[in-house]
Design a protein around this motif. Structure first.
Motif, PDB file in Angstrom:
ATOM      1  N   ALA A  39       3.895  -0.212  12.190  1.00 33.43           N
ATOM      2  CA  ALA A  39       4.092  -1.370  13.564  1.00 33.43           C
ATOM      3  C   ALA A  39       2.710  -2.015  13.084  1.00 33.43           C
ATOM      4  CB  ALA A  39       3.875  -0.795  14.910  1.00 33.43           C
ATOM      5  N   PRO A  40       0.726  -1.433  12.647  1.00 33.80           N
ATOM      6  CA  PRO A  40       0.016  -2.513  12.894  1.00 33.80           C
ATOM      7  C   PRO A  40       0.541  -2.620  10.988  1.00 33.80           C
ATOM      8  CG  PRO A  40      -0.514   0.088  13.488  1.00 33.80           C
ATOM      9  CD  PRO A  40       1.054   0.114  13.048  1.00 33.80           C
ATOM     10  N   LEU A  41       0.896  -2.473  10.038  1.00 30.32           N
ATOM     11  CA  LEU A  41       1.266  -2.719   9.055  1.00 30.32           C
ATOM     12  C   LEU A  41       2.096  -3.817   8.670  1.00 30.32           C
ATOM     13  CD1 LEU A  41       0.794  -2.597   5.823  1.00 30.32           C
ATOM     14  CD2 LEU A  41       2.203  -1.196   5.838  1.00 30.32           C
ATOM     15  N   GLU A  54       3.018 -10.708   2.075  1.00 31.57           N
ATOM     16  CA  GLU A  54       4.436 -11.016   3.746  1.00 31.57           C
ATOM     17  C   GLU A  54       5.293  -9.816   4.200  1.00 31.57           C
ATOM     18  OE1 GLU A  54       6.982 -10.317   1.499  1.00 31.57           O
ATOM     19  OE2 GLU A  54       8.052 -11.971   3.121  1.00 31.57           O
ATOM     20  N   LEU A  55       5.894 -10.709   4.992  1.00 32.67           N
ATOM     21  CA  LEU A  55       6.731  -9.843   5.698  1.00 32.67           C
ATOM     22  C   LEU A  55       7.340  -8.583   5.556  1.00 32.67           C
ATOM     23  CD1 LEU A  55       7.622  -8.080   8.837  1.00 32.67           C
ATOM     24  CD2 LEU A  55       9.375 -10.140   9.208  1.00 32.67           C
ATOM     25  N   LEU A  84       2.504 -11.856  10.655  1.00 31.98           N
ATOM     26  CA  LEU A  84       0.907 -12.610  10.565  1.00 31.98           C
ATOM     27  C   LEU A  84       1.870 -13.660   9.538  1.00 31.98           C
ATOM     28  CD1 LEU A  84      -1.861 -11.269  12.575  1.00 31.98           C
ATOM     29  CD2 LEU A  84       0.628 -12.885  13.828  1.00 31.98           C
ATOM     30  N   GLN A  85       1.122 -13.444   8.640  1.00 28.66           N
ATOM     31  CA  GLN A  85       1.677 -13.846   7.134  1.00 28.66           C
ATOM     32  C   GLN A  85       2.304 -15.101   6.603  1.00 28.66           C
ATOM     33  OE1 GLN A  85      -0.990 -13.133   4.644  1.00 28.66           O
ATOM     34  NE2 GLN A  85      -2.520 -12.768   6.153  1.00 28.66           N
ATOM     35  N   LEU A  89       6.656  -2.393   1.439  1.00 27.51           N
ATOM     36  CA  LEU A  89       5.790  -1.018   0.955  1.00 27.51           C
ATOM     37  C   LEU A  89       5.725   0.141   2.113  1.00 27.51           C
ATOM     38  CD1 LEU A  89       3.072  -0.320  -0.493  1.00 27.51           C
ATOM     39  CD2 LEU A  89       1.089  -2.050   1.705  1.00 27.51           C
ATOM     40  N   ALA A  90       5.963   0.265   3.560  1.00 27.67           N
ATOM     41  CA  ALA A  90       6.861   1.203   4.534  1.00 27.67           C
ATOM     42  C   ALA A  90       7.041   1.239   4.503  1.00 27.67           C
ATOM     43  CB  ALA A  90       6.689   0.336   5.971  1.00 27.67           C
TER      44      ALA A  90
END
Lengths: 221, 248
Positions: free
Chosen positions: A18-20, A176-177, A26-27, A183-184
Motif C-alpha cells: 500500500a505505501p508504495l 507514477e502509479l 500521488l505521483q 514494481l510491486a
C-alpha cells in the motif's frame, strides 16, 4: 476460487505494498496537475496559431498539429527521453514527459478549441466589436467562454484520455502509479498490486466520465 | 429638421463590393443630430451593408464616412474608440448567451470604458430601466422573449452613450405581437433626441416616426425625402412599386 483470490485480491500483499502504491498514486496526481494545464494552455496556443490570419504562421501550425496527432505518443516519449541524448539533449524524466505531453495533448486540445470557436456565431464577435471591444478582448470575454462551454464534454473526454496516457510515463521509469504497481507486482509475484492501481484509476476517472455523460445530455437537451 | 450640416454622420459615395458583386454603388447618407432616418428597400438593396459600413463591420471599398467630423476610414482613426460612439442593434439581437441581461449591458462599460463593477452596474440598471427591463437584469438571454432580448440589446448600445445608434432590421426576427414593445423603445429614444438610422420593413412606424426616409434599391439611393412625402407622393416609379408591394 482460492487461487483466484490469492492471486488477484490478496489482502496481505495489498496491505504490504500500500505505501508504495500510494506514493505512485500521488505521483500520478502530480503528473495530472502539471500535464492537464500544460495541455489546456498549449492547446489554446495551438488553436490561436492554427487560426492565425497570417498563412506563414497558420500553415506550420496546422502541419505540426497534424503531425503530432498522428505520431504515437509512446514513440514520441521514448524518442524525447532516450533518443535526444544522442543529439546531446539529456532531459529528466519529468521534463521529457512534459514536452511529449505538451506536443501531443496541445494538438488534440487545440482541435477541440477550434471546433468550439467555430461554433460561436459570427454575430457574437460583431456585437462585441461594435461596442468598442478590441479583437483580443472580444475573444477573451465573448468567444472563448462560449467556445469552451460548447465543447466542454470533448475537453473533459480528452482530459480523461490524457490522464490515462500518464501511464506511458512508466516506460521511462517515472515513479507514477502504474510503475509503482508493476514494481510491486514483480517484487511480490502477485497481480493484486495491479488490481489496486486499476481501482485507483477507476476512482479518479469514473466520476469524470459520469460528469461528461451528464453534460452531453444537458447540452443536447 | 436641420437641412444643412454639421452632420453627425456624413457618408458620401460609399461603395462596397464583395468580390465582383457590388452591393453599394456610391451611396450618400447624411444624418443631422437628433434626426431619425429610415432606410427602406427590398432585401439585397444594400441597407444592411450601408449600416455595417458606418461602424466598419464591413470595410467600404470606396467613399468617405465621417462621424462627428472624424474620418472613420482613416488608418489613423482608433476604430474601437469610434465604435463606442456608434451604437449598433442587430436583427438577431446577438446578445451574449453566457452573460445575464445586466452582464450584456455592462461588459463594454467595464472592459472598454474601464468603469468599476459598481459603477457599470448602476449605469447598466439605468439603461435596463430605460427599456423597461430592470426586473430582468439577472435573466439570461435564453430566458427572455425576442422582444425583451432586442430591448436588452438596445440598452447595451445605449449604455456607452453613443452619438448615434444604427439599427439593422431590429424587429424583423420578432413575432408580430412583440414588435410593438421594441418600437415603443425606439419612439422613446427619438423623443429623447437620440440620433438614429434604422433599416426596417416597418412602413407604418417609419411613416409615423421617421424624419426622413431613404429608399434604396440595387445599391443606390433611388429616392429620399421627408417620410410623409415618400409614402404619400413618391416621385420614382421604383419607389411606388416597392411601396405597393409591401402594402399588399
Amino acid at each position: 476460487m482460492d487461487v483466484f483470490l490469492s492471486e488477484f485480491f490478496n489482502v496481505d500483499i495489498m496491505v504490504k505494498v500500500a505505501p508504495l502504491i500510494f506514493k505512485g498514486f500521488l505521483q500520478t496526481l502530480l503528473l495530472c496537475v502539471i500535464l492537464v494545464p500544460i495541455g489546456l494552455c498549449g492547446g489554446l496556443g495551438a488553436m490561436l496559431l492554427a487560426t492565425s490570419r497570417s498563412r506563414f504562421v497558420r500553415w506550420p501550425a496546422v502541419a505540426a498539429i497534424d503531425f503530432f496527432r498522428s505520431f504515437p505518443p509512446l514513440v514520441l516519449l521514448i524518442f524525447i527521453y532516450s533518443g535526444l541524448p544522442f543529439a546531446g539533449i539529456r532531459l529528466s524524466p519529468l521534463a521529457a514527459i512534459c514536452i511529449a505531453f505538451l506536443l501531443n495533448a496541445a494538438s488534440y486540445y487545440g482541435e477541440i478549441y477550434r471546433a468550439g470557436v467555430e461554433s460561436v456565431p459570427r454575430g457574437q464577435v460583431e456585437a462585441g466589436r461594435s461596442t468598442g471591444l478590441g479583437a483580443a478582448q472580444t475573444f477573451l470575454y465573448i468567444t472563448l467562454p462560449q467556445a469552451v462551454r460548447n465543447v466542454l464534454p470533448e475537453l473533459l473526454s480528452n482530459t480523461v484520455e490524457l490522464i490515462k496516457l500518464t501511464t506511458l510515463a512508466s516506460v521511462i521509469s517515472a515513479p507514477e502509479l502504474l510503475h509503482s504497481a508493476d514494481l510491486a507486482r514483480s517484487l511480490t509475484y502477485n497481480t493484486s498490486p495491479l488490481i489496486m492501481a486499476a481501482a485507483l484509476y477507476l476512482i479518479m476517472l469514473w466520476p469524470l466520465v459520469r460528469i461528461i455523460r451528464r453534460l452531453e445530455h444537458k447540452l443536447a437537451g | 429638421m436641420p437641412e444643412l450640416g454639421p452632420f453627425l454622420l456624413e457618408a458620401r459615395g460609399v461603395r462596397k463590393a464583395f468580390g465582383t458583386n457590388e452591393v453599394l454603388k456610391g451611396v450618400d447618407l447624411l444624418v443631422a443630430p437628433r434626426e431619425l432616418v429610415f432606410l427602406i428597400g427590398p432585401s439585397g438593396s444594400g441597407k444592411s451593408t450601408l449600416l455595417r459600413c458606418c461602424n466598419r463591420l464591413e470595410e467600404p471599398t470606396g467613399g468617405t464616412i465621417r462621424i462627428g467630423g472624424t474620418d472613420l476610414l482613416s488608418p489613423r482613426t482608433d476604430i474601437n474608440r469610434m465604435r463606442r460612439q456608434v451604437g449598433m442593434v442587430f436583427q438577431s439581437f446577438n446578445l451574449y448567451p453566457h452573460l445575464t441581461a445586466l452582464g450584456n449591458v455592462t461588459l463594454a462599460l467595464r472592459k472598454v470604458m474601464k468603469r468599476s463593477r459598481a459603477e457599470a452596474d448602476e449605469i447598466g440598471m439605468d439603461n435596463l430601466r430605460r427599456v423597461g427591463l430592470a426586473e430582468k437584469a439577472a435573466s439570461y438571454p435564453g430566458e427572455l422573449s425576442g422582444g425583451q432580448q432586442q430591448r436588452v440589446a438596445i440598452a447595451r448600445a445605449l449604455a456607452l452613450e453613443p452619438k448615434i445608434i444604427l439599427m439593422d432590421e431590429p424587429t424583423s426576427a420578432l413575432d408580430p405581437e412583440l414588435v410593438g414593445s421594441v418600437l415603443a423603445v425606439v419612439r422613446d429614444l427619438r423623443d429623447a433626441g437620440m440620433t438614429m438610422v434604422i433599416a426596417s420593413h416597418e412602413m407604418r412606424f417609419a411613416r409615423e416616426a421617421a424624419d426622413r426616409v431613404l429608399f434604396l434599391d440595387g445599391g443606390v439611393v433611388v429616392e429620399e425625402g421627408p417620410a410623409e412625402a415618400i409614402f404619400t407622393a413618391p416621385r420614382e416609379e421604383r419607389t411606388r412599386r416597392f411601396l405597393h408591394q409591401v402594402r399588399h
